[in-house]
Design a protein around this motif. Sequence first.
Motif, PDB file in Angstrom:
ATOM      1  N   PRO A  71       0.854  -1.185   0.000  1.00 56.64           N
ATOM      2  CA  PRO A  71       0.000   0.000   0.000  1.00 56.64           C
ATOM      3  C   PRO A  71       0.893   1.239   0.000  1.00 56.64           C
ATOM      4  O   PRO A  71       1.946   1.243   0.627  1.00 56.64           O
ATOM      5  CB  PRO A  71      -0.775  -0.112   1.317  1.00 56.64           C
ATOM      6  CG  PRO A  71      -0.708  -1.568   1.677  1.00 56.64           C
ATOM      7  CD  PRO A  71       0.611  -2.042   1.167  1.00 56.64           C
TER       8      PRO A  71
ATOM      9  N   PHE B 196       1.104   5.440   0.266  1.00 53.83           N
ATOM     10  CA  PHE B 196       0.510   6.726   0.630  1.00 53.83           C
ATOM     11  C   PHE B 196       1.246   7.824  -0.136  1.00 53.83           C
ATOM     12  O   PHE B 196       2.411   8.107   0.140  1.00 53.83           O
ATOM     13  CB  PHE B 196       0.644   6.970   2.137  1.00 53.83           C
ATOM     14  CG  PHE B 196      -0.254   6.097   2.974  1.00 53.83           C
ATOM     15  CD1 PHE B 196      -0.107   4.711   2.973  1.00 53.83           C
ATOM     16  CD2 PHE B 196      -1.238   6.651   3.785  1.00 53.83           C
ATOM     17  CE1 PHE B 196      -0.936   3.907   3.749  1.00 53.83           C
ATOM     18  CE2 PHE B 196      -2.069   5.854   4.563  1.00 53.83           C
ATOM     19  CZ  PHE B 196      -1.921   4.478   4.537  1.00 53.83           C
TER      20      PHE B 196
ATOM     21  N   THR C 171      -9.439  -0.203   3.863  1.00 51.78           N
ATOM     22  CA  THR C 171      -9.114  -0.479   5.262  1.00 51.78           C
ATOM     23  C   THR C 171      -8.477   0.729   5.943  1.00 51.78           C
ATOM     24  O   THR C 171      -8.739   1.028   7.102  1.00 51.78           O
ATOM     25  CB  THR C 171      -8.133  -1.670   5.327  1.00 51.78           C
ATOM     26  OG1 THR C 171      -8.786  -2.794   4.781  1.00 51.78           O
ATOM     27  CG2 THR C 171      -7.692  -1.958   6.736  1.00 51.78           C
ATOM     28  N   TYR C 172      -7.635   1.429   5.179  1.00 48.64           N
ATOM     29  CA  TYR C 172      -6.886   2.527   5.795  1.00 48.64           C
ATOM     30  C   TYR C 172      -7.762   3.739   6.107  1.00 48.64           C
ATOM     31  O   TYR C 172      -7.369   4.601   6.865  1.00 48.64           O
ATOM     32  CB  TYR C 172      -5.703   2.925   4.902  1.00 48.64           C
ATOM     33  CG  TYR C 172      -4.687   1.802   4.833  1.00 48.64           C
ATOM     34  CD1 TYR C 172      -3.828   1.563   5.906  1.00 48.64           C
ATOM     35  CD2 TYR C 172      -4.613   0.961   3.734  1.00 48.64           C
ATOM     36  CE1 TYR C 172      -2.913   0.512   5.866  1.00 48.64           C
ATOM     37  CE2 TYR C 172      -3.710  -0.084   3.683  1.00 48.64           C
ATOM     38  CZ  TYR C 172      -2.867  -0.308   4.758  1.00 48.64           C
ATOM     39  OH  TYR C 172      -1.981  -1.352   4.727  1.00 48.64           O
TER      40      TYR C 172
ATOM     41  N   LEU D  78      -8.462   2.908   9.583  1.00 50.60           N
ATOM     42  CA  LEU D  78      -7.336   2.412  10.386  1.00 50.60           C
ATOM     43  C   LEU D  78      -6.440   3.553  10.862  1.00 50.60           C
ATOM     44  O   LEU D  78      -5.862   3.496  11.945  1.00 50.60           O
ATOM     45  CB  LEU D  78      -6.520   1.427   9.530  1.00 50.60           C
ATOM     46  CG  LEU D  78      -5.414   0.659  10.224  1.00 50.60           C
ATOM     47  CD1 LEU D  78      -6.010  -0.395  11.149  1.00 50.60           C
ATOM     48  CD2 LEU D  78      -4.508  -0.026   9.199  1.00 50.60           C
ATOM     49  N   VAL D  79      -6.333   4.572  10.040  1.00 50.62           N
ATOM     50  CA  VAL D  79      -5.441   5.678  10.394  1.00 50.62           C
ATOM     51  C   VAL D  79      -5.974   6.377  11.645  1.00 50.62           C
ATOM     52  O   VAL D  79      -7.136   6.771  11.705  1.00 50.62           O
ATOM     53  CB  VAL D  79      -5.312   6.663   9.203  1.00 50.62           C
ATOM     54  CG1 VAL D  79      -4.476   7.875   9.604  1.00 50.62           C
ATOM     55  CG2 VAL D  79      -4.686   5.946   8.018  1.00 50.62           C
ATOM     56  N   GLU D  80      -5.131   6.485  12.640  1.00 50.44           N
ATOM     57  CA  GLU D  80      -5.550   6.990  13.937  1.00 50.44           C
ATOM     58  C   GLU D  80      -5.885   8.473  13.873  1.00 50.44           C
ATOM     59  O   GLU D  80      -5.262   9.238  13.145  1.00 50.44           O
ATOM     60  CB  GLU D  80      -4.436   6.789  14.985  1.00 50.44           C
ATOM     61  CG  GLU D  80      -4.014   5.353  15.186  1.00 50.44           C
ATOM     62  CD  GLU D  80      -2.937   4.873  14.217  1.00 50.44           C
ATOM     63  OE1 GLU D  80      -2.575   5.655  13.307  1.00 50.44           O
ATOM     64  OE2 GLU D  80      -2.466   3.736  14.357  1.00 50.44           O
TER      65      GLU D  80
ATOM     66  N   SER E 184      -4.733 -10.220  12.556  1.00 44.60           N
ATOM     67  CA  SER E 184      -4.549  -9.622  11.228  1.00 44.60           C
ATOM     68  C   SER E 184      -5.852  -9.676  10.434  1.00 44.60           C
ATOM     69  O   SER E 184      -6.148  -8.759   9.673  1.00 44.60           O
ATOM     70  CB  SER E 184      -3.413 -10.304  10.470  1.00 44.60           C
ATOM     71  OG  SER E 184      -3.671 -11.683  10.331  1.00 44.60           O
TER      72      SER E 184
ATOM     73  N   ASN F 101      -7.847  -6.754  11.662  1.00 46.60           N
ATOM     74  CA  ASN F 101      -7.271  -5.449  11.335  1.00 46.60           C
ATOM     75  C   ASN F 101      -7.265  -5.167   9.840  1.00 46.60           C
ATOM     76  O   ASN F 101      -7.373  -4.020   9.422  1.00 46.60           O
ATOM     77  CB  ASN F 101      -5.852  -5.357  11.897  1.00 46.60           C
ATOM     78  CG  ASN F 101      -5.856  -5.325  13.413  1.00 46.60           C
ATOM     79  OD1 ASN F 101      -6.859  -5.638  14.033  1.00 46.60           O
ATOM     80  ND2 ASN F 101      -4.742  -4.943  14.012  1.00 46.60           N
ATOM     81  N   ALA F 102      -7.134  -6.231   9.047  1.00 40.86           N
ATOM     82  CA  ALA F 102      -7.094  -6.015   7.604  1.00 40.86           C
ATOM     83  C   ALA F 102      -8.482  -5.781   7.035  1.00 40.86           C
ATOM     84  O   ALA F 102      -8.630  -5.262   5.938  1.00 40.86           O
ATOM     85  CB  ALA F 102      -6.453  -7.211   6.922  1.00 40.86           C
TER      86      ALA F 102
ATOM     87  N   LEU G 213     -14.090  -3.440   7.247  1.00 38.20           N
ATOM     88  CA  LEU G 213     -15.326  -3.204   7.997  1.00 38.20           C
ATOM     89  C   LEU G 213     -15.234  -3.631   9.459  1.00 38.20           C
ATOM     90  O   LEU G 213     -16.214  -3.635  10.180  1.00 38.20           O
ATOM     91  CB  LEU G 213     -16.496  -3.890   7.285  1.00 38.20           C
ATOM     92  CG  LEU G 213     -16.757  -3.265   5.909  1.00 38.20           C
ATOM     93  CD1 LEU G 213     -17.659  -4.139   5.070  1.00 38.20           C
ATOM     94  CD2 LEU G 213     -17.321  -1.861   6.046  1.00 38.20           C
TER      95      LEU G 213
ATOM     96  N   TYR H  22     -13.684  -2.091  12.352  1.00 40.08           N
ATOM     97  CA  TYR H  22     -12.930  -0.876  12.668  1.00 40.08           C
ATOM     98  C   TYR H  22     -13.357  -0.228  13.972  1.00 40.08           C
ATOM     99  O   TYR H  22     -13.108   0.953  14.193  1.00 40.08           O
ATOM    100  CB  TYR H  22     -13.020   0.121  11.513  1.00 40.08           C
ATOM    101  CG  TYR H  22     -14.437   0.491  11.136  1.00 40.08           C
ATOM    102  CD1 TYR H  22     -15.167  -0.336  10.293  1.00 40.08           C
ATOM    103  CD2 TYR H  22     -15.037   1.643  11.614  1.00 40.08           C
ATOM    104  CE1 TYR H  22     -16.468  -0.020   9.945  1.00 40.08           C
ATOM    105  CE2 TYR H  22     -16.336   1.967  11.272  1.00 40.08           C
ATOM    106  CZ  TYR H  22     -17.050   1.136  10.432  1.00 40.08           C
ATOM    107  OH  TYR H  22     -18.329   1.439  10.091  1.00 40.08           O
ATOM    108  N   CYS H  23     -14.011  -0.980  14.843  1.00 37.74           N
ATOM    109  CA  CYS H  23     -14.293  -0.418  16.165  1.00 37.74           C
ATOM    110  C   CYS H  23     -12.952  -0.080  16.808  1.00 37.74           C
ATOM    111  O   CYS H  23     -12.038  -0.891  16.798  1.00 37.74           O
ATOM    112  CB  CYS H  23     -15.013  -1.432  17.043  1.00 37.74           C
ATOM    113  SG  CYS H  23     -16.697  -1.760  16.540  1.00 37.74           S
TER     114      CYS H  23
ATOM    115  N   VAL I 268      -4.586 -12.323   4.543  1.00 38.57           N
ATOM    116  CA  VAL I 268      -3.537 -11.926   5.487  1.00 38.57           C
ATOM    117  C   VAL I 268      -3.277 -12.984   6.554  1.00 38.57           C
ATOM    118  O   VAL I 268      -2.286 -12.896   7.268  1.00 38.57           O
ATOM    119  CB  VAL I 268      -3.862 -10.583   6.177  1.00 38.57           C
ATOM    120  CG1 VAL I 268      -4.024  -9.494   5.141  1.00 38.57           C
ATOM    121  CG2 VAL I 268      -5.099 -10.701   7.056  1.00 38.57           C
TER     122      VAL I 268
END
Lengths: 666, 337, 143, 326
Positions: free
Chosen positions: D36, D38, D60-61, D64-66, D221, D224-225, D228, D230-231, D277
Amino acid sequence: MTEKPKLGVYICHCGINIAATVDVEEVTEYAQSLPNVVVARNYSYMCSDPGQLLIKNDIKEHGLNRVVVASCSPRMHEPTFRKALQEVGLNPYYLEMANIREQGSWVHEDREAATAKAKTLVAAAVAKVRLLEPLTSREVDAEPAALVIGAGIAGIQAALDIADAGFKVYLVEKSPSVGGRMAQLDKTFPTLDCSACILTPKMVDAANHPNIELLAYSEVEEVGGFVGNFDVKVRKKARYVDVSKCTGCGDCAKECRLANRFPNEFDEGLGKRSAIYLPFPQAVPAKYTIDPEKCLFLTRGRCGKSPKCVDACRAEAIDFEQKDEIVTFKVGAIVVATGFDVFDPAKKPEYGYTDYPNVITGLEMERLVSASGPTGGDIVVHNGEEEITPKEIAFIQCVGSRDQSVGNEYCSRVCCMYTAKQAHLIKDKIPDATVKVYYMDVRAFGKGFEEFYDRVRREGIRYVRGNPSEIFKRGNKLVVKVEDTLTATPLEDEFDLVVLAVGLEPRSDDRKIIDLLRLSQSPDRFFLEAHPKLRPVDTASDGVFLAGCCQGPKDIPDTVAQAKGAAASALIPLARGKVAIDAQVAEVIEDTCRGCGFCVSICPYTAIELVTINRMGHSVEVARVNEALCKGCGSCSAGCLSNSIQPRSFRDRQILPQIAALGGIR
Amino acid sequence: MSAMLLHKEKWSEFTGKLSGKNLWAPAVQGEMKKFARVAEGQTVHLDEDNTTVPPKALVFPQTETLCRFSLGQTDLELPGLDEEMVLLGVRPCDARAMALVEKLFRWDFEDPYYLERRERTTLIGLACNEPDLNCFCSSVGGGPASPEGLDILMSDLGESYLLEDITEKGKALVEEFKDLLEEAPADAVKQKEQLVEDAVAKIKWNVDPEGIPEALPQLWEDPLWEKVSAACLGCGICTYLCPTCHCFDIQDEVEGPAGRRCRMWDSCMFAEYTKHTSGHNPRPTRRERTRNRINHKYSYFVDKFGVIACVGCGRCSNLCPVNIDLIDILRQVKAAR
Amino acid sequence: MSEQFEPNIVAFLCNWCSYAGADLAGTSRIQYPANIKIIRVMCSGRVNPLYVVNALQQGADGVLVSGCHPGDCHYMEGNFYARRRLKLLKELLEFTGVDPRRFNMSWVSASEGHKWKEVVEKAVEDARAAGPFDQFRRRQIGW
Amino acid sequence: MDLDKLRKTAAEIVSRDDVKYLLGWRRGTFGYRVAPYFIEDAAGVDELIFSPLCISNLATYLTLVEKLPVPRGQEPDQRKVALLVKGCDSRAVAQLLVEKGIKREEVVVIGLPCPGMVDRELLAEKYPETEAAAEVKWDGEDFLLVGEGGETAIPRTEVLAEKCRLCRHPNPVISDLTIGEPVEPWATADDSGVAEIEAKETAERWAYWEEQFSKCIRCYSCRNACPLCYCEDCILDRLDPTWVNRAVNFSENTAFHLARAFHLAGRCIECGECERVCPAGIPLGKLNRKLARTVREEYGFEPGLDPEAEPFQAGYKPDDPEEFIL
């Protein structure tokens, strides 16, 4: 900080109801061994004063902060024990009950199994109670008004009582006039009062009462909200007659092109009415109504050159442009008094009701003997060949009651007596008539009933114990085929008229009310009361009460009594002006809520909305619960993927330990 | 140290006998290769590929019970000692990793659980003739035939295995099997050394760690961390499957009035690894977590124990689903110096 | 002869219909097996399908969820949500080889004391036939 | 694939003031790997690729990005994230919109009609990876491996990823712009993987999954991958209450995977990332696809097609199936 749980566990003997099957000593001993249990006791009746005192003293003495009562169903006594806790200053929600009676001793005979199960249920209650939280119920204002659905004697009485207490009442009746079934009756048993004479004044009172808004020819369409704050939507059906102008003179009905062409519902089809009609002479309001399914103008768009009613009406009250009108209002309580239907004897074809005009129902008989009925009170029937005054008359009891073959196991409670009454009236009007009553059992349980039954027998009414198997025609006579079970004699008796003492059934359109108000039905399909003994007028829906035959068959005095009871119950929130909101509502854990809105979609009460909050400098949406609207069902919670919405007292963290305890893994 | 030869025709007899000693060897389970108990009498088949799960999982189990407790009782129940076990076919990198991790478990507190289990384990290594795509053991102080951590080193010479005992434990085991072995000729050892040299030469994707431990503290705020961590999923693959990663969490599992305290692997790549009760997280993003993973191996461990806590097995690079490649990171670190 | 296996059934009942129906069975003294242990929730819609998994893991050999008949839900819609969710769970359990007899769902109204008995008997018989679910128990392994 | 056009468009988008970065793919550090990517400035687009190895789902990202705390007095960065999506990836975006995981105005979606992806592991099995990075291209229906040893034609069926074999939506269902011509959806294959398990006896199915779940090392994984899952605070990580113990054993692993699969019921868009994954090779996709098929066939619903749809698990129909209810 929450303090360390200190539990008291109380096991009830319920006399021998529990103790005979469950070894209460063993359960007590076991309870004592469970985590955080300080005291475990058993007692003959935990719900009694001394029983409650036991708990209260322990709370004070041992500093208990959680209580488990293992006894009957929480649906029975949860409020009792909550109150006990509260009385000694402990939060009432620090209580958990283990149902070891209804779901224990009463359903399991095996002592060992019932005891083992009771122990597990106590362990689960202990596991849960440790994690319960203190809750405070809040109060909101209650709307000082009531809705009464149905304006028969029950609805009228309830409406009058509430209105007399000083509160506004919306009295909704779906037919054009109030009065209901009682208006159709001639005399009442066992006193033989004229039904109309005692009812009509009440009808008028209800219509004229300053606190009652009568919505006749109207139907409730929607009920939202909750006790204290119901939002009601009513459809006032178009009468096509301007009631403010109609004088009730009746010229229109006389002139109607279809005058006296349709069976009159009020007379059970024995009399006729026009397309514009007043259901019966004493109707309230005394306003005419056009039957939209019959009226030529309304169905075909034309009625001669011009509708005759329009021409006839000097008050110019006819208004074909009239539309249904929607009325909305708020009420604090609702009384359901929707009444009953009579059993349709066509479902028992062996009685020939649909074949022979001289086989009639009890309600038809009422109209026939009524002075205001289609025959002016003369008992005249058509035997298929000619109009006759019947001389030999039979009554058949329990038609559609106590009869599993038609799905009605119950006794309709009024047929024995109305038969006796009608038999008496026949004897009165046709002294030389022979009257026979075929019965299974005579149930004369009410005040003055047995005396009345004796009286009519003395008057020469013959009671034959037997359930007729068939009615057929022989010549111009009806033959009732029956076995006299007292003498074991098969009989074929001949009659001019057979009256079927039809039973009472729930209204065929009850489903609508059930859906509107979330009511339940008992096995007999009548509306289910909250408790058969202790809450006979309440329903499972807070603020909704039952009056009259919609709850089950009953006679007039019982109906009136229940209506007064329902009115008194409905008055509680109205008089207090406040209702307590259940504390066991859902709560959002905002930190983990991701604002997906699933709960918003799920909530049946639109009690949840998304609001924007600031989370560490970011605007994010989270769910928020309107506690006044939430009913605590918890559907939102099971649909929340992050478990961020939790119903209080039924949180995941309170239920999972219960599951673990019932699972029994150690 | 003695050097013995085990002819391959005796291999099945050898492993068959060894299998009576609670023997564990690499076995394939679906797509996953890991050490599995060898049934008694069964022959072990060794191939070139290393296991997906390193043998650390046997001496440092993913979940282990430290003690059991029950309500109202002050006595804790402690686990008994595990049966002694023999691990066959351990790669030198993985054995070396155990030696490194042992430093940690012997450090300021001697961890009885790890050390006792380690003590009761005999490692028979297998030198690598064919390094894998991501192997770089020789760059980080190891090698395809590094004896560190092993009790016996085995090298595949084609027709036979060369067995060199490294420790007393290893010596005793060789002694026990001497009927199946013969003295290795001098050229056998030479042949092995040549194989090692050839293997090292095949390692292409590597990096010289020279200067990295010193550079890392200087690069604390370098933008490279953001770049190399951007694609990270925050999963536990690189750490759980790393032979030197040894972080653990301790949790109590309670069922009713009784429970157990257990220790389980944890990963610094997980968000909740450093999350405080307050909600505050000093390593709030994958940037800090990735930085920690590299620093721990290439800086902190060096400070504490004088050695890089990476044995160059290549698992993290190979198994990462989003191609976060340790060598690539180290090269970027060097470039950023 | 070996003793008959007595399965442990955990049941989740809505307060208004099924729990009341079970109470009615009690008041009517309708006898049924003691294997069933009830957790009262306000609505079947409250039953998180993962409760079912959790119960099986924690010692239940069978799980029963019971709510109001469609249209009768005290909360209007809760049982519809329960129906959809638990159907998916049922499919998942079956697909992963959990004996379908370990999970039952029923509609039992407040007046159906007899039906409640029948439902319990079926759930118990089903779970008995499926046998103890030891394979899935939450176990504290590794000593 | 017109890579030049893609890069040119990407450069334009990433140069916009209201775009923070563009999520794409670039060639990996070795072998068949793709990473991936960026991209923060126009210069970065030179490394941008779209090839049959770009199998990962970049959606996913998006979650995922904080989101770091915004210092007082500052505004959070409101710029958009641009991302490249294949058909399946775009469904993740649509589903995220349904669940308000993202807002439409936060993303620029660049659709890429997808002719099918290569399963890297299948490829590596047949054509072993080397440390030198290799490239795979589309070649009509088939694939072309371009490596050190020159070009090798590979028949489509040999290395096509399973999820692509089953793909029903190769063209993006939602995008701000699309690069490339829509592809004809190919004949959908039967889900033999799911059917095979369904054909087993109950006990065999249990044995099958017992073996699979026993392999799980709980690296998370799969979770996380998943675009959907993403809590921020997954219930399966929580201790109060504990749904699943952290301990790794068959029972807990099974509970974990049942919960994961259930939470995706009616939401999974079948991008196959969970399965791809998994280091243990657990066929997690089968669990999801089984439920997705139930939802599709018995409820007539497919998630991730309509950003306005009612979330499946938050809805019902009065006539939903209930044949299983007593």
